[in-house]
Enzyme design. Structure first.
Site, mmCIF file in Angstrom:
data_model
loop_
_atom_site.group_PDB
_atom_site.id
_atom_site.type_symbol
_atom_site.label_atom_id
_atom_site.label_comp_id
_atom_site.label_asym_id
_atom_site.label_seq_id
_atom_site.Cartn_x
_atom_site.Cartn_y
_atom_site.Cartn_z
ATOM 1 N N THR A 156 0.804 -1.223 0.000
ATOM 2 C CA THR A 156 0.000 0.000 0.000
ATOM 3 C C THR A 156 0.833 1.267 0.000
ATOM 4 O O THR A 156 0.487 2.252 -0.659
ATOM 5 C CB THR A 156 -0.905 -0.002 1.253
ATOM 6 N N ASP A 191 2.170 -7.448 -3.975
ATOM 7 C CA ASP A 191 1.383 -7.363 -2.748
ATOM 8 C C ASP A 191 2.070 -8.337 -1.789
ATOM 9 O O ASP A 191 2.442 -9.439 -2.205
ATOM 10 C CB ASP A 191 -0.059 -7.810 -3.030
ATOM 11 N N SER A 217 1.087 -10.322 0.253
ATOM 12 C CA SER A 217 0.463 -11.651 0.370
ATOM 13 C C SER A 217 1.155 -12.643 -0.566
ATOM 14 O O SER A 217 1.060 -13.854 -0.371
ATOM 15 C CB SER A 217 -1.018 -11.592 -0.010
ATOM 16 N N THR A 219 2.131 -4.500 4.518
ATOM 17 C CA THR A 219 2.109 -4.804 5.955
ATOM 18 C C THR A 219 1.709 -6.251 6.254
ATOM 19 O O THR A 219 2.066 -6.781 7.299
ATOM 20 C CB THR A 219 1.126 -3.860 6.688
ATOM 21 N N ASP A 220 0.973 -6.877 5.325
ATOM 22 C CA ASP A 220 0.389 -8.189 5.659
ATOM 23 C C ASP A 220 1.426 -9.235 6.079
ATOM 24 O O ASP A 220 1.178 -10.007 6.994
ATOM 25 C CB ASP A 220 -0.433 -8.722 4.475
ATOM 26 N N THR A 270 4.424 -8.583 15.240
ATOM 27 C CA THR A 270 3.228 -9.230 14.698
ATOM 28 C C THR A 270 2.320 -8.121 14.191
ATOM 29 O O THR A 270 2.220 -7.072 14.832
ATOM 30 C CB THR A 270 2.491 -9.987 15.825
ATOM 31 N N THR A 327 2.943 -20.315 22.303
ATOM 32 C CA THR A 327 1.616 -20.058 22.857
ATOM 33 C C THR A 327 0.711 -19.322 21.872
ATOM 34 O O THR A 327 1.188 -18.526 21.059
ATOM 35 C CB THR A 327 1.710 -19.260 24.178
HETATM 36 N N1 ASP Z 1 -2.136 -6.181 1.030
HETATM 37 C C1 ASP Z 1 -1.141 -5.165 1.266
HETATM 38 C C2 ASP Z 1 0.209 -5.849 1.370
HETATM 39 O O1 ASP Z 1 0.520 -6.430 2.373
HETATM 40 C C3 ASP Z 1 -1.472 -4.388 2.490
HETATM 41 C C4 ASP Z 1 -0.452 -3.364 2.866
HETATM 42 O O2 ASP Z 1 0.432 -2.990 2.146
HETATM 43 O O3 ASP Z 1 -0.563 -2.857 3.981
HETATM 44 O O4 ASP Z 1 0.947 -5.807 0.415
#
Ligand code: ASP
Length: 347
Positions: A16, A60, A62, A92-93, A169, A280
């Protein structure tokens, strides 16, 4: 001799933060470095020289894979001597997985590698990306009075907190405050000043070079226990051909149901050479298998403690160790050792 201006390599992988709204279509598109400079004119106010490297196409996060981690290590290793610090722009993912993996791959790291991203694209008015990026660059360039980097570690900087990467995390899909390091304090906080905590920051061995690593073996799985989990499912999972390690997410301080079949399955799996690491399900705190009968039985089945490791870190550490072809005994020993500040052995 006059100190030269710090030189920073900005690596854009995707996510993003690097998106800009197309003024004509309104769609979000990936930026290039010149557009970034246009949107963040503040960058020109630094006396740093910033070079960039862009993943083509950007991904991305992901779609992040061990092959991309190896690519990042190749880029950092190739440029290591020429740059003072590295900033990685990342979705961020899966940022915590990448930060954990890099912390093992860049052994004896002597320069800052700071990952950051944002919840809102950099081209949007209320973006958190600007602050995150500007401060991440400042941290990557920061040196102490002796000219030594302030933070020679793989870190995530997000929403005013600099965190050890392998302790993080992602905890929020909406708020700007998206990451947390539950089991280790922040290495720095950014307010009016950036306040570093030097006593928490790791230092490399000055007599050894940084050693890059590239190999991973992803024959691993994360298994979360829950009341009612079925024997057949655990049995099938542990029989998957090629499976080499399991991150077992147990209850509380490392407890599992006292079911005869569960202990048998786990014991047989460890006897077949599968490494089972107990962490955990709680966000905060550590596994202490000696504490309750329900934990001791896991120890007896050959399960090892993951201490206060995050799932992201436990799984990347296993993939990293397995990728280096170590013996089962050696992997078990290293899982019980703190390699890059990722676990607290004696809290
Ligand atoms: N789906 C995006 C990614 O992880 C979300 C982000 O950038 O925050 O690439």
């Amino acid at each position: 001799m006059l100190a030269r201006n710090p030189l920073i390599l900005l690596i854009y992988t995707g996510g993003t933060i690097g998106m800009i709204e197309n003024p004509i279509t309104g769609a979000l598109e990936n930026f290039n470095f010149d557009q970034l400079m246009e949107h963040i004119p503040e960058l020109k106010k630094f006396n740093y020289r910033i070079s960039s490297y862009q993943f083509d196409p950007p991904i991305d996060s992901s779609d992040m894979e061990p092959a991309f981690w190896a690519k990042l290590v190749r880029i950092i290793n190739y440029n290591y001597e020429h740059f003072d610090g590295f900033v990685i722009l990342h979705g961020t993912d899966t940022m915590s997985y990448t930060a954990s993996a890099l912390s093992f791959m860049l052994e004896n790291l002597g320069k800052p590698v700071i990952l950051t991203g944002s919840q809102l694209p950099i081209g949007m008015l209320r973006t958190d990306g600007k602050e995150n990026l500007i401060t991440a660059i400042e941290i990557a360039a920061a040196k102490n009075a002796e000219g030594i980097p302030m933070v020679p570690e793989v870190c995530i900087f997000f929403e005013n907190h600099l965190m050890r990467g392998n302790r993080t995390t992602k905890i929020n899909a909406e708020n700007f405050n998206a990451f947390r390091s539950f089991n280790f304090p922040p290495l720095a906080e950014a307010g009016i000043h950036i306040k570093y905590e030097p006593h928490l920051i790791r230092r490399p061995d000055p007599d050894k070079p940084m050693k890059p690593h590239y190999l991973f073996d992803h024959n691993v799985v994360i298994l979360t226990l829950f009341p009612g989990i079925r024997e057949e499912i655990i049995h099938s999972l542990l029989q998957v051909p090629g499976l080499k390690a399991v991150v077992l997410k147990t209850y509380g301080s490392g407890n599992a149901p006292r079911k005869e079949w569960l202990l048998r399955e786990l014991k047989e799996a460890t006897e077949r050479g599968i490494i089972i690491v107990n962490i955990t399900q709680c966000s905060s705190g550590a596994v202490e298998m000696e504490r309750y009968e329900t934990g001791i039985q896991l120890l007896q089945a050959g399960v090892i403690s993951g201490y206060d490791s995050t799932p992201e870190c436990a799984v990347t550490k296993l993939m990293f160790l397995l990728g280096h072809g170590l013996s089962q005994a050696e992997i078990r020993r290293k899982m019980n050792s703190d390699l890059a500040g990722e676990i607290t052995k004696n809290p």
